[in-house]
Scaffold this active site. Structure first.
Site, PDB file in Angstrom:
ATOM      1  N   TYR A  14       8.859  -3.683 -16.213  1.00  0.00           N
ATOM      2  CA  TYR A  14       9.351  -2.412 -16.745  1.00  0.00           C
ATOM      3  C   TYR A  14       8.257  -1.705 -17.540  1.00  0.00           C
ATOM      4  O   TYR A  14       8.014  -0.508 -17.348  1.00  0.00           O
ATOM      5  CB  TYR A  14      10.572  -2.669 -17.625  1.00  0.00           C
ATOM      6  CG  TYR A  14      11.235  -1.417 -18.148  1.00  0.00           C
ATOM      7  CD1 TYR A  14      12.021  -0.632 -17.310  1.00  0.00           C
ATOM      8  CD2 TYR A  14      11.094  -1.026 -19.474  1.00  0.00           C
ATOM      9  CE1 TYR A  14      12.644   0.512 -17.776  1.00  0.00           C
ATOM     10  CE2 TYR A  14      11.711   0.122 -19.949  1.00  0.00           C
ATOM     11  CZ  TYR A  14      12.489   0.888 -19.094  1.00  0.00           C
ATOM     12  OH  TYR A  14      13.098   2.019 -19.569  1.00  0.00           O
ATOM     13  N   LYS A  42       6.503   1.985 -16.625  1.00  0.00           N
ATOM     14  CA  LYS A  42       6.535   3.162 -17.493  1.00  0.00           C
ATOM     15  C   LYS A  42       5.124   3.558 -17.933  1.00  0.00           C
ATOM     16  O   LYS A  42       4.819   4.744 -18.093  1.00  0.00           O
ATOM     17  CB  LYS A  42       7.426   2.897 -18.708  1.00  0.00           C
ATOM     18  CG  LYS A  42       8.890   2.655 -18.350  1.00  0.00           C
ATOM     19  CD  LYS A  42       9.482   3.802 -17.539  1.00  0.00           C
ATOM     20  CE  LYS A  42      10.968   3.611 -17.271  1.00  0.00           C
ATOM     21  NZ  LYS A  42      11.570   4.732 -16.511  1.00  0.00           N
TER      22      LYS A  42
END
Length: 248
Positions: A148, A152
């Site tokens: 994750y 990002k």
């Protein structure tokens, strides 16, 4: 925002709040969401200013279908907000290649494919605004979120690259980076013991999670003419989370 039209990926949670904010100002929205049921549920809540297409952001054909439908029913497209995304809370020792790849596919590739398709349409029509939904974890790491955080972080440099390349075409590209948002997804992580709510509140100078409507307001600002000289930036909506270097 009256007479303007925006493609929004993700028809629940933050995506639904973003759509409601734009519609409240007179805009029209088209959802691109994974299932027809999620599309229908969102349209049922927002009314006739919303339409939708079911499909994955990792495939070009449903993205193009959504854009075509916007041209047919709305007369054009003025921008996009990419709210579709996933997360897995798992030890970096244990996360599989398939899981890592899936997170990158949806969070990064999906955002790029939407931006690419929408950007082509905007370039032929005097420009517009594209906003990615990122996270404070694109700027700072977190345990058990390797994929994750990587996804990002990739969005942040993608914002800069696209803003530079497409700026001469009148296309602005930015991102919003929330802290934890009071949403069904975060609540499920809290209940599963995978989200340190006291720790997040303690690190956040404002002492709370963000509300979905606050993230929607930031997306609305970046798409509006009030932000017409803002491009290539990531806007934190984090209550001071990133600024806080204090060790508790």
């Amino acid at each position: 925002m009256k007479t303007k039209n925006y493609l929004i990926t993700g028809a629940s949670g933050i995506g639904l709040s973003v759509a409601a904010r734009f519609i409240s100002a007179g805009a029209r929205v088209c959802f691109l969401s994974r299932t027809q049921a999620s599309v229908d549920a969102a349209i049922g809540k927002l009314g006739k200013q919303a339409i939708g297409v079911a499909g994955s952001v990792t495939e070009t054909s449903p993205i193009l279908a959504a854009i075509d439908r916007m041209h047919e029913e709305f007369g054009g497209i003025d921008g996009a907000i990419t709210c579709a995304g996933i997360n897995e809370v798992q030890s970096a020792f244990d996360v599989s290649a398939a899981t890592f790849r899936k997170i990158l596919d949806i969070n990064v590739l999906g955002s790029f494919l939407v931006a690419q398709a929408v950007g082509k349409s905007l370039a032929a029509n005097s420009g517009g605004a594209i906003t990615f939904m990122s996270s404070v974890y694109g700027e700072a790491g977190a345990p058990q979120r390797a994929a994750y955080c990587a996804s990002k972080g990739a969005l942040h440099t993608l914002v800069e690259s696209l803003a530079i390349e497409w700026g001469p075409l009148g296309i602005r590209v930015n991102a919003v980076a929330p802290t934890g948002v009071r949403s069904a997804m975060v609540q499920s992580l809290i209940e599963a013991g995978k989200y340190n709510l006291p720790g997040v509140k303690a690190r956040t100078p404002l002492g709370r999670l963000a509300e979905p409507e606050e993230i929607a307001d930031a997306c609305f600002f970046l798409a509006s003419d009030q932000a017409k000289m803002i491009s290539g930036h990531v806007l934190p909506v984090d209550g001071g989370w990133l600024a806080n270097g204090y060790i508790l």
